[in-house]
Design a protein around this motif. Structure first.
Motif, PDB file in Angstrom:
ATOM      1  N   LEU A 183      54.429 -10.551  37.424  1.00  0.00           N
ATOM      2  CA  LEU A 183      55.836 -10.201  37.640  1.00  0.00           C
ATOM      3  C   LEU A 183      56.432 -11.008  38.785  1.00  0.00           C
ATOM      4  O   LEU A 183      57.603 -11.414  38.737  1.00  0.00           O
ATOM      5  N   MET A 184      55.627 -11.253  39.811  1.00  0.00           N
ATOM      6  CA  MET A 184      56.076 -12.071  40.938  1.00  0.00           C
ATOM      7  C   MET A 184      56.385 -13.493  40.463  1.00  0.00           C
ATOM      8  O   MET A 184      57.419 -14.077  40.828  1.00  0.00           O
ATOM      9  N   ASN A 185      55.499 -14.065  39.657  1.00  0.00           N
ATOM     10  CA  ASN A 185      55.715 -15.420  39.153  1.00  0.00           C
ATOM     11  C   ASN A 185      56.953 -15.492  38.262  1.00  0.00           C
ATOM     12  O   ASN A 185      57.703 -16.481  38.297  1.00  0.00           O
ATOM     13  N   TYR A 186      57.167 -14.458  37.475  1.00  0.00           N
ATOM     14  CA  TYR A 186      58.350 -14.421  36.616  1.00  0.00           C
ATOM     15  C   TYR A 186      59.629 -14.422  37.450  1.00  0.00           C
ATOM     16  O   TYR A 186      60.601 -15.136  37.115  1.00  0.00           O
ATOM     17  N   MET A 187      59.656 -13.623  38.528  1.00  0.00           N
ATOM     18  CA  MET A 187      60.839 -13.559  39.393  1.00  0.00           C
ATOM     19  C   MET A 187      61.088 -14.904  40.070  1.00  0.00           C
ATOM     20  O   MET A 187      62.234 -15.345  40.214  1.00  0.00           O
ATOM     21  N   LYS A 188      60.009 -15.573  40.486  1.00  0.00           N
ATOM     22  CA  LYS A 188      60.162 -16.884  41.128  1.00  0.00           C
ATOM     23  C   LYS A 188      60.682 -17.917  40.131  1.00  0.00           C
ATOM     24  O   LYS A 188      61.533 -18.750  40.475  1.00  0.00           O
ATOM     25  N   MET A 189      60.167 -17.857  38.897  1.00  0.00           N
ATOM     26  CA  MET A 189      60.646 -18.786  37.868  1.00  0.00           C
ATOM     27  C   MET A 189      62.112 -18.530  37.529  1.00  0.00           C
ATOM     28  O   MET A 189      62.846 -19.453  37.165  1.00  0.00           O
ATOM     29  N   ALA A 190      62.548 -17.283  37.664  1.00  0.00           N
ATOM     30  CA  ALA A 190      63.946 -16.946  37.383  1.00  0.00           C
ATOM     31  C   ALA A 190      64.862 -17.341  38.530  1.00  0.00           C
ATOM     32  O   ALA A 190      66.092 -17.165  38.423  1.00  0.00           O
ATOM     33  N   GLY A 191      64.294 -17.848  39.617  1.00  0.00           N
ATOM     34  CA  GLY A 191      65.099 -18.308  40.746  1.00  0.00           C
ATOM     35  C   GLY A 191      65.450 -17.238  41.754  1.00  0.00           C
ATOM     36  O   GLY A 191      66.381 -17.415  42.547  1.00  0.00           O
ATOM     37  N   ALA A 192      64.728 -16.120  41.747  1.00  0.00           N
ATOM     38  CA  ALA A 192      65.007 -15.035  42.693  1.00  0.00           C
ATOM     39  C   ALA A 192      64.566 -15.435  44.102  1.00  0.00           C
ATOM     40  O   ALA A 192      63.547 -16.103  44.282  1.00  0.00           O
ATOM     41  N   SER A 193      65.347 -15.019  45.097  1.00  0.00           N
ATOM     42  CA  SER A 193      65.002 -15.289  46.488  1.00  0.00           C
ATOM     43  C   SER A 193      63.923 -14.319  46.951  1.00  0.00           C
ATOM     44  O   SER A 193      63.571 -13.360  46.249  1.00  0.00           O
ATOM     45  N   LYS A 194      63.411 -14.554  48.162  1.00  0.00           N
ATOM     46  CA  LYS A 194      62.353 -13.701  48.685  1.00  0.00           C
ATOM     47  C   LYS A 194      62.842 -12.274  48.883  1.00  0.00           C
ATOM     48  O   LYS A 194      62.118 -11.314  48.606  1.00  0.00           O
ATOM     49  N   LEU A 195      64.090 -12.132  49.359  1.00  0.00           N
ATOM     50  CA  LEU A 195      64.645 -10.797  49.551  1.00  0.00           C
ATOM     51  C   LEU A 195      64.860 -10.084  48.217  1.00  0.00           C
ATOM     52  O   LEU A 195      64.627  -8.872  48.104  1.00  0.00           O
ATOM     53  N   GLN A 196      65.318 -10.825  47.207  1.00  0.00           N
ATOM     54  CA  GLN A 196      65.500 -10.212  45.886  1.00  0.00           C
ATOM     55  C   GLN A 196      64.181  -9.760  45.290  1.00  0.00           C
ATOM     56  O   GLN A 196      64.095  -8.675  44.697  1.00  0.00           O
ATOM     57  N   ILE A 197      63.151 -10.565  45.455  1.00  0.00           N
ATOM     58  CA  ILE A 197      61.821 -10.180  44.978  1.00  0.00           C
ATOM     59  C   ILE A 197      61.330  -8.938  45.712  1.00  0.00           C
ATOM     60  O   ILE A 197      60.744  -8.025  45.114  1.00  0.00           O
ATOM     61  N   PHE A 198      61.618  -8.889  47.013  1.00  0.00           N
ATOM     62  CA  PHE A 198      61.168  -7.742  47.815  1.00  0.00           C
ATOM     63  C   PHE A 198      61.837  -6.450  47.365  1.00  0.00           C
ATOM     64  O   PHE A 198      61.163  -5.441  47.119  1.00  0.00           O
ATOM     65  N   TRP A 199      63.184  -6.462  47.253  1.00  0.00           N
ATOM     66  CA  TRP A 199      63.909  -5.239  46.944  1.00  0.00           C
ATOM     67  C   TRP A 199      63.739  -4.797  45.492  1.00  0.00           C
ATOM     68  O   TRP A 199      63.707  -3.590  45.209  1.00  0.00           O
ATOM     69  N   LYS A 200      63.595  -5.742  44.567  1.00  0.00           N
ATOM     70  CA  LYS A 200      63.565  -5.396  43.147  1.00  0.00           C
ATOM     71  C   LYS A 200      62.159  -5.255  42.572  1.00  0.00           C
ATOM     72  O   LYS A 200      61.983  -4.630  41.527  1.00  0.00           O
ATOM     73  N   VAL A 201      61.167  -5.833  43.243  1.00  0.00           N
ATOM     74  CA  VAL A 201      59.805  -5.794  42.699  1.00  0.00           C
ATOM     75  C   VAL A 201      58.811  -5.195  43.695  1.00  0.00           C
ATOM     76  O   VAL A 201      58.162  -4.180  43.411  1.00  0.00           O
ATOM     77  N   GLU A 202      58.669  -5.813  44.854  1.00  0.00           N
ATOM     78  CA  GLU A 202      57.620  -5.406  45.794  1.00  0.00           C
ATOM     79  C   GLU A 202      57.827  -3.999  46.340  1.00  0.00           C
ATOM     80  O   GLU A 202      56.882  -3.202  46.391  1.00  0.00           O
ATOM     81  N   LEU A 203      59.058  -3.689  46.754  1.00  0.00           N
ATOM     82  CA  LEU A 203      59.321  -2.353  47.302  1.00  0.00           C
ATOM     83  C   LEU A 203      59.129  -1.243  46.272  1.00  0.00           C
ATOM     84  O   LEU A 203      58.461  -0.237  46.571  1.00  0.00           O
ATOM     85  N   PRO A 204      59.690  -1.367  45.045  1.00  0.00           N
ATOM     86  CA  PRO A 204      59.433  -0.295  44.058  1.00  0.00           C
ATOM     87  C   PRO A 204      57.952  -0.107  43.739  1.00  0.00           C
ATOM     88  O   PRO A 204      57.491   1.034  43.601  1.00  0.00           O
ATOM     89  N   PHE A 205      57.193  -1.207  43.634  1.00  0.00           N
ATOM     90  CA  PHE A 205      55.777  -1.078  43.310  1.00  0.00           C
ATOM     91  C   PHE A 205      54.960  -0.534  44.489  1.00  0.00           C
ATOM     92  O   PHE A 205      53.846  -0.048  44.288  1.00  0.00           O
ATOM     93  N   SER A 206      55.498  -0.622  45.700  1.00  0.00           N
ATOM     94  CA  SER A 206      54.768  -0.138  46.875  1.00  0.00           C
ATOM     95  C   SER A 206      55.060   1.325  47.185  1.00  0.00           C
ATOM     96  O   SER A 206      54.442   1.902  48.084  1.00  0.00           O
ATOM     97  N   LEU A 207      55.996   1.949  46.461  1.00  0.00           N
ATOM     98  CA  LEU A 207      56.380   3.334  46.761  1.00  0.00           C
ATOM     99  C   LEU A 207      55.210   4.318  46.716  1.00  0.00           C
ATOM    100  O   LEU A 207      55.102   5.185  47.590  1.00  0.00           O
ATOM    101  N   PRO A 208      54.306   4.248  45.712  1.00  0.00           N
ATOM    102  CA  PRO A 208      53.164   5.174  45.742  1.00  0.00           C
ATOM    103  C   PRO A 208      52.316   5.034  47.008  1.00  0.00           C
ATOM    104  O   PRO A 208      51.883   6.046  47.582  1.00  0.00           O
ATOM    105  N   SER A 209      52.094   3.803  47.452  1.00  0.00           N
ATOM    106  CA  SER A 209      51.331   3.589  48.675  1.00  0.00           C
ATOM    107  C   SER A 209      52.093   4.089  49.899  1.00  0.00           C
ATOM    108  O   SER A 209      51.500   4.677  50.818  1.00  0.00           O
ATOM    109  N   ILE A 210      53.403   3.868  49.920  1.00  0.00           N
ATOM    110  CA  ILE A 210      54.219   4.330  51.045  1.00  0.00           C
ATOM    111  C   ILE A 210      54.175   5.854  51.145  1.00  0.00           C
ATOM    112  O   ILE A 210      54.046   6.421  52.235  1.00  0.00           O
ATOM    113  N   PHE A 211      54.267   6.528  50.001  1.00  0.00           N
ATOM    114  CA  PHE A 211      54.219   7.992  50.028  1.00  0.00           C
ATOM    115  C   PHE A 211      52.836   8.495  50.440  1.00  0.00           C
ATOM    116  O   PHE A 211      52.721   9.565  51.049  1.00  0.00           O
TER     117      PHE A 211
END
Length: 255
Positions: free
Chosen positions: A149-177
């Motif tokens: 999913l990370m590679n797909y976002m990079k290929m789509a031209g997403a910035s680091k912040l966009q990848i963080f807010w749309k992919v990394e943060l949602p997937f990290s929610l179980p660990s955060i809780f």
């Protein structure tokens, strides 16, 4: 569903069995109440001192909530900075680990000397106890983001912040809780430790007064209240997680 309900009774059964064995052992070996009171005596003392205990409980709850909120926000901010800014994690992560090697009971008197007996040093103690599990859990959650999913976002031209807010943060929610649940239980302990060092009210104050007057039953009442509050905060975070990370729960049910 029936199987889950049956499993829910197992911890309660174990606790009841422990309390029964505790009460019977006191009667069999005739242990003095001032040395080790039984669960029935502790329960009676809790009801008897209810009116005087409630203000202390409210004070500890208020202090715990504020400290937990500050610690949670600080823990998440530190995790975001360590993850997003290149080179910061390698430089500061070892310092975070070292900060947890300093015993709070040793650091607390210094905070009282530096900042007095107000609320501020107490909040610092709770924050120091709470922020580290959240920071570590969040950083672990960021690393668990699927690489595809990370590679797909990079290929789509997403910035680091966009990848963080749309992919990394949602997937990290179980660990955060998971980190929040650990911090929620630690926060009550941090509040009680801070109250030991100087406060007008709180479970820590109530426990100190009971210990100095050799009221062992009241000390155990304080211990049970602390355990109950820790479990209560844990359950509240778990309920919030259940309604926040619904996609994770649905995926677990499908498996």
């Amino acid at each position: 569903m029936k199987q889950n309900n049956r499993k829910g009774w197992q911890p309660i059964a174990v606790i009841l069995l422990f309390l029964i064995c505790w009460q019977l052992s006191i009667k069999i070996w005739k242990i003095e109440p001032w040395l080790l009171p039984g669960p029935i005596a502790i329960f009676k003392e809790g009801i008897k001192s209810y009116d005087s205990l409630i203000p202390h409980i409210i004070s500890t709850i208020n202090l715990t909530i504020v400290g937990l909120l500050i610690g949670s926000i600080l823990g998440l901010l530190i995790a975001f900075l360590l993850h997003l800014i290149p080179g910061v994690k390698e430089a500061f992560y070892p310092l975070l680990i070292l900060s947890q090697n300093v015993p709070i009971i040793v650091l607390a008197p210094l905070l009282i000397i530096w900042f007095g007996f107000g609320v501020f040093p107490k909040l610092i103690i709770i924050t120091l106890v709470c922020f580290f599990p959240i920071t570590v859990s969040a950083l672990d959650g960021f690393r668990q983001t699927p690489s595809g999913l990370m590679n797909y976002m990079k290929m789509a031209g997403a910035s680091k912040l966009q990848i963080f807010w749309k992919v990394e943060l949602p997937f990290s929610l179980p660990s955060i809780f998971s980190g929040l649940k650990i911090s929620a239980t630690y926060s009550v302990m941090g509040a009680v430790i801070s109250e030991w060092l100087g406060a007008k009210s709180g479970i820590g104050v109530y426990m100190t007064l009971a210990s100095s007057s050799f009221r062992t039953d009241r000390v155990f009442v304080s211990i049970f209240v602390i355990m109950f509050l820790s479990m209560l905060f844990f359950i509240i975070i778990a309920i919030i997680e259940r309604y926040t990370v619904k996609w994770k729960i649905k995926g677990a049910k499908q498996k």
